[in-house]
Design an enzyme around this catalytic site. Structure first.
Site, PDB file in Angstrom:
ATOM      1  N   GLU A  32       0.410  -0.859   0.311  1.00  9.19           N
ATOM      2  CA  GLU A  32      -0.311  -0.002  -0.194  1.00  9.19           C
ATOM      3  C   GLU A  32       1.148   1.280  -0.413  1.00  9.19           C
ATOM      4  O   GLU A  32       1.388   1.232   1.002  1.00  9.19           O
ATOM      5  CB  GLU A  32      -0.592  -0.130   1.388  1.00  9.19           C
ATOM      6  CG  GLU A  32      -1.716   1.054   1.468  1.00  9.19           C
ATOM      7  CD  GLU A  32      -2.826   1.250   2.729  1.00  9.19           C
ATOM      8  OE1 GLU A  32      -3.335   2.127   2.718  1.00  9.19           O
ATOM      9  OE2 GLU A  32      -1.924   0.331   3.780  1.00  9.19           O
ATOM     10  N   CYS A  59      -6.165  -3.199   3.282  1.00  8.74           N
ATOM     11  CA  CYS A  59      -4.850  -2.563   4.862  1.00  8.74           C
ATOM     12  C   CYS A  59      -6.333  -2.249   5.647  1.00  8.74           C
ATOM     13  O   CYS A  59      -6.931  -3.308   5.678  1.00  8.74           O
ATOM     14  CB  CYS A  59      -4.133  -0.931   4.523  1.00  8.74           C
ATOM     15  SG  CYS A  59      -3.419  -1.210   6.179  1.00  8.74           S
ATOM     16  N   LYS A  97      -9.625   2.561  -1.095  1.00  7.16           N
ATOM     17  CA  LYS A  97     -10.043   2.253  -0.387  1.00  7.16           C
ATOM     18  C   LYS A  97     -11.034   3.248   0.495  1.00  7.16           C
ATOM     19  O   LYS A  97     -11.170   4.362   0.066  1.00  7.16           O
ATOM     20  CB  LYS A  97      -8.631   2.522   0.280  1.00  7.16           C
ATOM     21  CG  LYS A  97      -8.405   1.795   1.884  1.00  7.16           C
ATOM     22  CD  LYS A  97      -7.354   2.057   2.216  1.00  7.16           C
ATOM     23  CE  LYS A  97      -6.818   1.311   4.235  1.00  7.16           C
ATOM     24  NZ  LYS A  97      -6.193   1.870   4.831  1.00  7.16           N
TER      25      LYS A  97
END
Length: 271
Positions: free
Chosen positions: A47, A156, A122
């Site tokens: 990431e 994540c 995200k």
């Protein structure tokens, strides 16, 4: 593509606020991964590898429209003949309807011919690292096709939200890619959540974490590949490395056939 995939996960250190260093470092590691024998089918990157969490300067550091990243990874994928899930980057996007430009935490995927096959921003921003103050959240799940293999991508903090992983599994995903910057002291959470997402959705979870230190935050690596039974196929340590393994996607179908979780769901009761 056959039912088997050879994977390479680039667990790298990232210098927050230094995109030039990070591009150069990733280029070297990508070439190393692609040059291995046997050659990988898919390479995964962590990431925010281009900027790290330099959020106080993220608007000046972010890649405008992801143009540099797309050109760089597309050329590499085409030249090396390998699929790349290019981790995620800080991407500067043009503002809409009079709004200022915003930055997203975005993954791009490219096939062996250098064509873009995936884009995902995200959805869940991590307030403990002030993401919500500097970044804009995505609005769509990361479902895509990897050479006819249904796949998904989450980033994540997303793995703490089982609803998103289940949505991808219900849409057919057999493998879930997870680029991350997951720090100490939450290694137990990292391993447990990845195994849980694999077990409950009966799919492979392929997670690439960064390593190294950024400010006062230590990142532990431990990139890993988990099979649909929740067994860890491969796991890295805490140093910079390229983790490799082969997975057989036929196992996803086998596990889903033996324990019919999806057929036994009662979604009307979950509302």
């Amino acid at each position: 593509m056959t039912g088997k995939l050879r994977l390479a996960l680039i667990q790298m250190d990232i210098r927050a606020g230094f995109p030039e260093h990070n591009f150069a470092r990733l280029k070297k590691l990508l070439e190393e991964a692609a040059g291995a024998t046997p050659k990988p089918d898919v390479i995964l990157v962590p990431e925010m590898w281009n900027t790290g969490y330099a959020l106080d300067r993220i608007h000046e550091l972010a890649d405008p429209a992801g143009a540099r990243t797309k050109e760089f990874v597309s050329e590499f994928s085409r030249r090396r003949g390998v699929n790349v899930i290019a981790g995620s980057i800080a991407e500067l996007r043009e503002g809409r309807e009079g709004r200022p430009d915003g930055v997203t935490n975005t993954v791009y995927g490219f096939d062996r011919e250098g064509n873009e096959i995936a884009e995902y921003s995200k959805i869940h921003l991590f307030k403990l690292m002030d993401e919500h103050l500097h970044l804009e959240a995505g609005e769509r799940p990361g479902r895509f096709e990897l050479e006819s293999v249904p796949a998904g991508v989450m980033i994540c903090y997303d793995i703490r939200f089982p609803e998103l992983a289940r949505r991808l599994a219900l849409d057919g995903a057999k493998v879930l890619f997870v680029p991350a910057e997951w720090p100490h002291p939450r290694l137990h959470h990292w391993r447990t959540l990845l195994q849980a997402r694999a077990i409950e959705n009966q799919m492979y979870v392929v997670a690439c974490n960064r390593c190294g230190v950024s400010g006062e935050t230590h990142f532990f690596g431990h990139s890993m590949i988990v099979d649909p039974w929740g067994e860890i196929v491969a796991e890295a340590g805490e140093e910079e490395t390229i983790l490799t393994a082969e997975i057989d996607l036929a196992l996803t179908d086998e596990v889903r056939g033996r324990i019919p979780v999806f057929a036994d769901r009662r979604p009307a009761l979950y509302e």
